[in-house]
Design an enzyme around this catalytic site. Structure first.
Site, PDB file in Angstrom:
ATOM      1  N   GLU A  94       0.855  -1.200   0.000  1.00 30.97           N
ATOM      2  CA  GLU A  94       0.000   0.000   0.000  1.00 30.97           C
ATOM      3  C   GLU A  94       0.885   1.242   0.000  1.00 30.97           C
ATOM      4  O   GLU A  94       1.598   1.504   0.952  1.00 30.97           O
ATOM      5  CB  GLU A  94      -0.897  -0.023   1.249  1.00 30.97           C
ATOM      6  N   LYS A 110     -11.076  -1.512   6.652  1.00 31.18           N
ATOM      7  CA  LYS A 110      -9.852  -1.262   7.420  1.00 31.18           C
ATOM      8  C   LYS A 110     -10.298  -0.830   8.815  1.00 31.18           C
ATOM      9  O   LYS A 110     -11.247  -0.045   8.941  1.00 31.18           O
ATOM     10  CB  LYS A 110      -9.063  -0.146   6.735  1.00 31.18           C
ATOM     11  N   ARG A 127       0.469  10.319   0.465  1.00 32.56           N
ATOM     12  CA  ARG A 127       0.851  11.370   1.414  1.00 32.56           C
ATOM     13  C   ARG A 127       2.055  12.149   0.958  1.00 32.56           C
ATOM     14  O   ARG A 127       2.512  13.049   1.654  1.00 32.56           O
ATOM     15  CB  ARG A 127       1.191  10.752   2.782  1.00 32.56           C
TER      16      ARG A 127
HETATM   17  C1  3PG Z   1      -1.251   4.406   8.275  1.00 30.65           C
HETATM   18  O1  3PG Z   1      -2.188   4.624   7.534  1.00 30.65           O
HETATM   19  O2  3PG Z   1      -0.400   5.236   8.632  1.00 30.65           O
HETATM   20  C2  3PG Z   1      -1.144   3.031   8.745  1.00 30.65           C
HETATM   21  O3  3PG Z   1      -2.180   2.791   9.580  1.00 30.65           O
HETATM   22  C3  3PG Z   1       0.198   2.670   9.311  1.00 30.65           C
HETATM   23  O4  3PG Z   1       0.194   2.763  10.663  1.00 30.65           O
HETATM   24  P1  3PG Z   1       1.532   2.442  11.459  1.00 30.65           P
HETATM   25  O5  3PG Z   1       2.578   3.381  10.940  1.00 30.65           O
HETATM   26  O6  3PG Z   1       1.184   2.690  12.897  1.00 30.65           O
HETATM   27  O7  3PG Z   1       1.873   1.005  11.188  1.00 30.65           O
END
Ligand code: 3PG
Length: 211
Positions: A39, A127, A43
């Site tokens: 994924e 999710k 961002r």
């Molecule tokens: C996100 O969208 O940032 C994910 O949930 C990843 O979360 P994490 O960095 O706590 O694994």
């Protein structure tokens, strides 16, 4: 390609790519370590180019887009080659765009009412975000009784140690997380370290799933 994001792989790395030039070696390291579903979060300005590059150069990866929060991002991600879409939350507008996209999608929930609202709209895979902060495995266990038809990909605050507890739950299809792609390793282009972390995650999740 499955029409379920949850069935792609037990562990889905959640990746932030600051430089699109790093996308292919990063994806190759994850695939080599045993994590083929990737994924790429929308961002960074490089995210769409990163998806495009992975789709073109790493055929063994199932690359998707994360942090998708607008219909425009749905269209851009699919045009770039995203094979699945993930959102931290959802609205009816976003859901309609995801449905139209033609690729599997995971809208995000963190409360029971949001789960019920998605079930009402025919969506059974979601999710669960932010997983650890929103109640973790205890919350998901509590949902399995009244809402067994909902299946989740918990993400947010999950690590190597806690992932197996999530994967052992009957209503969890996969877990997402960024622990195998530390920002400092990406910045240092330490693909060997990332491959090692991916291998550890893949082995752990394989061992934890006895369903
Ligand atoms: C996100 O969208 O940032 C994910 O949930 C990843 O979360 P994490 O960095 O706590 O694994």
């Amino acid at each position: 390609m499955t029409d379920s994001v949850l069935d792609l792989a037990p562990v889905v790395p959640v990746v932030v790519v600051p430089d699109a030039a790093d996308a292919v070696p990063l994806a190759r390291a994850l695939v080599a370590g045993g994590l083929p579903a990737i994924e790429v979060t929308l961002r960074t300005p490089a995210a769409l180019d990163a998806i495009r590059a992975i789709r073109a150069a790493v055929p063994d990866a199932a690359v998707g887009a994360g942090t998708v929060i607008t219909p425009g991002q749905v269209d851009d991600a699919v045009a770039a080659g995203a094979r699945f879409l993930v959102s931290p939350g959802w609205t009816d507008v976003l859901l309609a765009a995801m449905r139209r996209s033609g690729v599997p999608y995971l809208p995000g929930v963190s409360t029971t009412s949001e789960v019920v609202a998605l079930l009402e709209r025919g969506v059974r895979e979601m999710k669960f975000f932010p997983a650890a902060a929103a109640g973790g495995t205890a919350y998901l266990k509590s949902l399995a009784g009244p809402l067994p038809q909902a299946r989740f990909c918990p993400t947010g605050g999950i690590g190597l140690l806690s992932a197996p507890e999530y994967l052992a739950l009957p209503n969890v299809g996969c877990v997402g997380g960024s622990w195998m792609v530390p920002a400092d390793a990406v910045a240092a282009r330490d693909w060997g370290r990332i491959e090692g972390l991916a291998r550890e995650a893949a082995a752990l999740s394989a061992g934890a799933r006895c369903r």
